[in-house]
Design an enzyme around this catalytic site. Structure first.
Site, PDB file in Angstrom:
ATOM      1  N   ASN A  95       0.880  -1.178   0.000  1.00 17.39           N
ATOM      2  CA  ASN A  95       0.000   0.000   0.000  1.00 17.39           C
ATOM      3  C   ASN A  95       0.912   1.221   0.000  1.00 17.39           C
ATOM      4  OD1 ASN A  95      -1.775   2.068   0.547  1.00 17.39           O
ATOM      5  ND2 ASN A  95      -2.257   1.381   2.636  1.00 17.39           N
TER       6      ASN A  95
ATOM      7  N   LYS B 229       0.144   4.282  -0.279  1.00 13.77           N
ATOM      8  CA  LYS B 229      -0.453   5.484   0.321  1.00 13.77           C
ATOM      9  C   LYS B 229      -0.198   6.699  -0.592  1.00 13.77           C
ATOM     10  CE  LYS B 229      -0.064   3.204   4.737  1.00 13.77           C
ATOM     11  NZ  LYS B 229      -0.035   3.281   6.187  1.00 13.77           N
TER      12      LYS B 229
ATOM     13  N   HIS C 109      -9.522   1.605   4.655  1.00 14.66           N
ATOM     14  CA  HIS C 109      -8.268   1.734   5.406  1.00 14.66           C
ATOM     15  C   HIS C 109      -8.481   2.694   6.579  1.00 14.66           C
ATOM     16  CE1 HIS C 109      -4.166   2.721   6.498  1.00 14.66           C
ATOM     17  NE2 HIS C 109      -3.809   1.609   5.874  1.00 14.66           N
TER      18      HIS C 109
ATOM     19  N   GLU D 283      -6.754   4.967   7.773  1.00 15.44           N
ATOM     20  CA  GLU D 283      -6.422   6.374   7.504  1.00 15.44           C
ATOM     21  C   GLU D 283      -7.590   7.082   6.812  1.00 15.44           C
ATOM     22  OE1 GLU D 283      -2.662   5.639   5.584  1.00 15.44           O
ATOM     23  OE2 GLU D 283      -1.832   5.023   7.513  1.00 15.44           O
TER      24      GLU D 283
ATOM     25  N   GLU E  99      -5.814  -4.701  10.552  1.00 14.33           N
ATOM     26  CA  GLU E  99      -4.734  -3.743  10.788  1.00 14.33           C
ATOM     27  C   GLU E  99      -5.008  -2.967  12.072  1.00 14.33           C
ATOM     28  OE1 GLU E  99      -2.627  -2.588   6.904  1.00 14.33           O
ATOM     29  OE2 GLU E  99      -4.446  -1.387   6.996  1.00 14.33           O
TER      30      GLU E  99
ATOM     31  N   GLY F 279       2.521   1.962  10.863  1.00 15.99           N
ATOM     32  CA  GLY F 279       3.577   2.969  10.749  1.00 15.99           C
ATOM     33  C   GLY F 279       4.311   3.265  12.049  1.00 15.99           C
TER      34      GLY F 279
ATOM     35  N   SER G  95       3.065  -2.433  10.385  1.00 14.49           N
ATOM     36  CA  SER G  95       4.499  -2.594  10.678  1.00 14.49           C
ATOM     37  C   SER G  95       5.043  -3.980  10.352  1.00 14.49           C
ATOM     38  CB  SER G  95       4.799  -2.232  12.139  1.00 14.49           C
ATOM     39  OG  SER G  95       4.499  -0.866  12.384  1.00 14.49           O
TER      40      SER G  95
HETATM   41  P1  PGA Z   1       2.732   0.031   7.637  1.00 13.43           P
HETATM   42  O1  PGA Z   1       1.278   0.326   6.996  1.00 13.43           O
HETATM   43  O2  PGA Z   1       3.196  -1.276   7.070  1.00 13.43           O
HETATM   44  O3  PGA Z   1       3.575   1.194   7.235  1.00 13.43           O
HETATM   45  O4  PGA Z   1       2.524  -0.053   9.128  1.00 13.43           O
HETATM   46  C1  PGA Z   1       0.356  -0.697   6.778  1.00 13.43           C
HETATM   47  C2  PGA Z   1      -0.908  -0.139   6.216  1.00 13.43           C
HETATM   48  O5  PGA Z   1      -1.311   0.971   6.602  1.00 13.43           O
HETATM   49  O6  PGA Z   1      -1.556  -0.757   5.345  1.00 13.43           O
END
Ligand code: PGA
Length: 246
Positions: free
Chosen positions: A8, A10, A91, A93, A161, A167, A206
């Site tokens: 992803n 982003k 997601h 976010e 998630e 992150g 992560s």
């Molecule tokens: P990350 O993000 O691997 O940077 O923690 C995962 C995600 O948001 O899909």
């Protein structure tokens, strides 16, 4: 079940990153026993899909409507037309930044499947919800309200998630991941019947080359949704390698 590893990107990537995508495509070609792909910013989908035919490219969101007066939005059919084969919806976010509800996510998932895209529906609890002992209730509630009943199970994946793991470099214990994925599997079977056994449940938050093997060995962890570690082949390839191990 063959593992699915999806990057992803982003809000990262411009045409200058096409060579970086090329390196990831090359790395993926070395791990044919793993299904893999990259969900890119909408602006890069057409370019990447035409430069790398045969490699799965996806979007990171779509609108629930087919078309119309929705300035700035992209429909599932537009993603498909640009060369995408899948899309992430819900997601965390977007749930927080754009205030998307479970009902919104359900509409997006239905639109995606209607347009012939595979769909990854994201769920996950916040740290406060986990601390309050509510993680499972929250996540199963999201599954109930975000996964359409009439979707069918082909082309559907769920990404668990935990919001606090995205992150941050923090990951839940193996026991907590196992318990949540087991609960999600049971709920999918209750909701969707035996087809629920075939839906891939990805872990995201992560995941990296150092922890992927351990996470991917947990029962009902059928792949990963990878943010930061998907931006370069150097970081993504070890995750693909971990997923390829029997
Ligand atoms: P990350 O993000 O691997 O940077 O923690 C995962 C995600 O948001 O899909």
């Amino acid at each position: 079940m063959q593992k699915l590893i999806v990057g992803n990107w982003k809000m990262n990537g411009t045409s200058a990153d096409i060579p970086a995508i090329g390196k990831i495509v090359q790395a993926a070609g070395g791990h044919k026993s793993v299904d893999s792909g990259l969900c890119l910013p909408a602006t890069l989908i057409e370019r990447a899909a035409s430069e790398f035919p045969g490699f799965a490219i996806g979007g990171q969101d779509c609108h629930a409507a087919e078309k119309g007066a929705h300035t700035g939005c992209v429909s599932a059919g537009m993603l498909k037309d640009a060369g995408a084969g899948m899309v992430i919806v819900g997601h965390s976010e977007r749930r927080s930044d754009q205030g998307e509800s479970d009902a919104d996510v359900q509409g997006k998932a239905r639109a995606a499947r209607g347009a012939g895209l595979d769909v990854i529906i994201c769920v996950g609890e916040t740290e406060a919800e986990r601390d309050a002992g509510k993680a499972e209730d929250i996540v199963l509630g999201q599954i109930d309200a975000s996964v359409p009943d009439d979707l069918g199970t082909g082309g559907l994946a769920i990404a668990y998630e935990p919001v606090w793991a995205i992150g941050t470099g923090r990951v839940p214990s193996g026991g907590d991941v196992a318990a949540m994925h087991d609960a999600i599997r049971k709920r999918l079977i209750e909701r969707l019947g035996q087809g629920g056994t075939q839906v891939r449940i990805l872990y995201g938050g992560s995941m990296n080359g150092g922890n992927a093997a351990e996470l991917l060995a947990i029962p009902n962890v059928d792949g990963g949704l990878i943010g930061g570690a998907s931006l370069s082949a150097d970081k993504f390839e070890p995750i693909l390698a971990a997923a390829a191990r029997p």
